[in-house]
Design a protein around this motif. Structure first.
Motif, PDB file in Angstrom:
ATOM      1  N   ILE A  64       0.843  -1.201   0.000  1.00 48.65           N
ATOM      2  CA  ILE A  64       0.000   0.000   0.000  1.00 48.65           C
ATOM      3  C   ILE A  64       0.875   1.247   0.000  1.00 48.65           C
ATOM      4  CG2 ILE A  64      -1.606   1.380   1.386  1.00 48.65           C
ATOM      5  CD1 ILE A  64      -2.981  -1.169   2.224  1.00 48.65           C
ATOM      6  N   ILE A  65       1.909   1.245   0.834  1.00 52.53           N
ATOM      7  CA  ILE A  65       2.826   2.393   0.883  1.00 52.53           C
ATOM      8  C   ILE A  65       3.448   2.631  -0.488  1.00 52.53           C
ATOM      9  CG2 ILE A  65       4.980   3.262   1.877  1.00 52.53           C
ATOM     10  CD1 ILE A  65       4.300   1.622   4.407  1.00 52.53           C
ATOM     11  N   ARG A  66       3.959   1.559  -1.093  1.00 52.19           N
ATOM     12  CA  ARG A  66       4.615   1.693  -2.399  1.00 52.19           C
ATOM     13  C   ARG A  66       3.649   2.247  -3.441  1.00 52.19           C
ATOM     14  NH1 ARG A  66       5.032  -0.339  -7.196  1.00 52.19           N
ATOM     15  NH2 ARG A  66       3.340  -1.808  -6.807  1.00 52.19           N
ATOM     16  N   LYS A  67       2.433   1.717  -3.474  1.00 54.07           N
ATOM     17  CA  LYS A  67       1.462   2.162  -4.473  1.00 54.07           C
ATOM     18  C   LYS A  67       1.049   3.616  -4.249  1.00 54.07           C
ATOM     19  CE  LYS A  67      -1.730  -0.733  -5.887  1.00 54.07           C
ATOM     20  NZ  LYS A  67      -2.832  -1.743  -5.890  1.00 54.07           N
ATOM     21  N   CYS A  68       1.023   4.049  -2.980  1.00 56.91           N
ATOM     22  CA  CYS A  68       0.755   5.468  -2.700  1.00 56.91           C
ATOM     23  C   CYS A  68       1.891   6.332  -3.242  1.00 56.91           C
ATOM     24  CB  CYS A  68       0.610   5.697  -1.199  1.00 56.91           C
ATOM     25  SG  CYS A  68      -0.936   5.135  -0.460  1.00 56.91           S
ATOM     26  N   TRP A  69       3.106   5.906  -3.006  1.00 53.30           N
ATOM     27  CA  TRP A  69       4.267   6.704  -3.399  1.00 53.30           C
ATOM     28  C   TRP A  69       4.447   6.782  -4.911  1.00 53.30           C
ATOM     29  CZ3 TRP A  69       8.336   4.714   0.706  1.00 53.30           C
ATOM     30  CH2 TRP A  69       8.108   5.383   1.922  1.00 53.30           C
ATOM     31  N   VAL A  70       4.177   5.692  -5.619  1.00 51.44           N
ATOM     32  CA  VAL A  70       4.413   5.694  -7.075  1.00 51.44           C
ATOM     33  C   VAL A  70       3.122   5.946  -7.854  1.00 51.44           C
ATOM     34  CG1 VAL A  70       6.397   4.175  -6.833  1.00 51.44           C
ATOM     35  CG2 VAL A  70       4.154   3.177  -7.319  1.00 51.44           C
TER      36      VAL A  70
END
Length: 290
Positions: A256-262
């Motif tokens: 979830i963090i990665r998808k928010c960031w990218v």
């Protein structure tokens, strides 16, 4: 010298405060009133008409603009249904005579301070309460749903950080300091300086250049940083290129963090759905959830 307070019998409260403003708690202890830090009622011996004062400290123009913006954000929220959200601080009224905004008091302090003073906070009872992630997932769902609500009003919170999240007595979370919020091309106050900024954040959006406007994607990025903070209790290091992104584990929360960031999430509503899926997978019951 002790501050001279607006004439409503209110009491000082130390844990709230926005640059240039002071905040006091009302006598019933259920709400707060924001006012310029230099405010003096007209019956104060040191009062001078701000329009004719030779003293710079007496100039309340910037603080009044900040208060005006706070009230405008709440007016936008209240202009269409639903007019409130359980995890967004509410404007209760404006003070008669001064027009100062009075908002609800969210009583447990900010998230940052709470985690520092409660390294092992008591988790709400219910299924999964023994899971150390329960409380943090609850906060994540609270804030994700609050951001999704604001986005339906074309409001971008913009100043998201552990300092602009406060906890209620039931340990649910709420967004506060809405003077930092942005509306279309109009930015909020300097509260953004304390929030998580995405790599392409623009300091001065231009009304005639929509590509510079504050967008919901910036809140989505900031939410990823908040999730990172909740998991490791440290702010992520700033980064511009994806190869410099802080290292993440291979699990659903870090995904979830990665998808928010990218920017693989198209909206905060999608983020809410993703967090709810993890809650369901963990078999948790989150009282005070989204």
């Amino acid at each position: 010298m002790a501050p001279v307070l607006p004439p409503t019998g209110i009491e000082p409260v130390d844990q709230y405060g926005v640059d240039g403003l002071s905040v006091c708690r009302t006598e019933d202890k259920k709400s707060l009133i924001f006012y310029p830090a230099t405010y003096r009622p007209q019956n104060d011996p040191e009062y001078e008409d701000p329009n004719g004062s030779a003293h710079a400290w007496q100039n309340q123009e910037e603080a009044m603009e900040q208060l005006g913006w706070l009230k405008k954000i709440h007016e936008i929220i209240g202009a269409s249904d639903p007019t409130s959200h359980p995890h967004v601080q509410r404007l209760l009224e404006t003070q008669t005579g001064t027009g100062f905004p009075i908002v609800e008091f969210v009583d447990k302090g900010d998230l940052y301070s709470f985690l520092r003073t409660n390294p092992k906070p008591v988790v709400p009872s219910g299924k999964g309460s023994e899971n150390p992630l329960t409380l943090k997932l609850r906060w994540a769902l609270n804030i994700a749903s609050a951001l999704a609500f604001l986005h339906t009003k074309n409001i971008v919170f913009e100043g998201l950080s552990p300092n602009t999240i406060r906890l209620r007595s039931d340990l649910s979370a709420a967004l506060v300091d809405l003077d930092a919020a942005a509306y279309k091309e109009q930015t909020g106050s300097d509260g953004m300086a304390d929030g998580y900024r995405c790599p392409d954040w623009v300091e001065a959006p231009l009304a005639d250049q929509a590509e510079t406007w504050i967008t919901p994607s910036q809140d989505i990025y900031a939410f990823g940083s908040l999730m990172y903070y909740l998991l490791v209790e440290e702010d992520p290091e700033p980064w511009k290129d994806e190869e410099d992104m802080p290292e993440l584990e291979e699990n659903d929360l870090d995904e979830i963090i990665r998808k928010c960031w990218v920017r693989e999430f198209g909206s905060m509503a999608e983020v809410v759905k993703a967090v709810k899926m993890i809650v369901a997978q963990e078999g948790l019951e989150l009282s005070g959830g989204g």
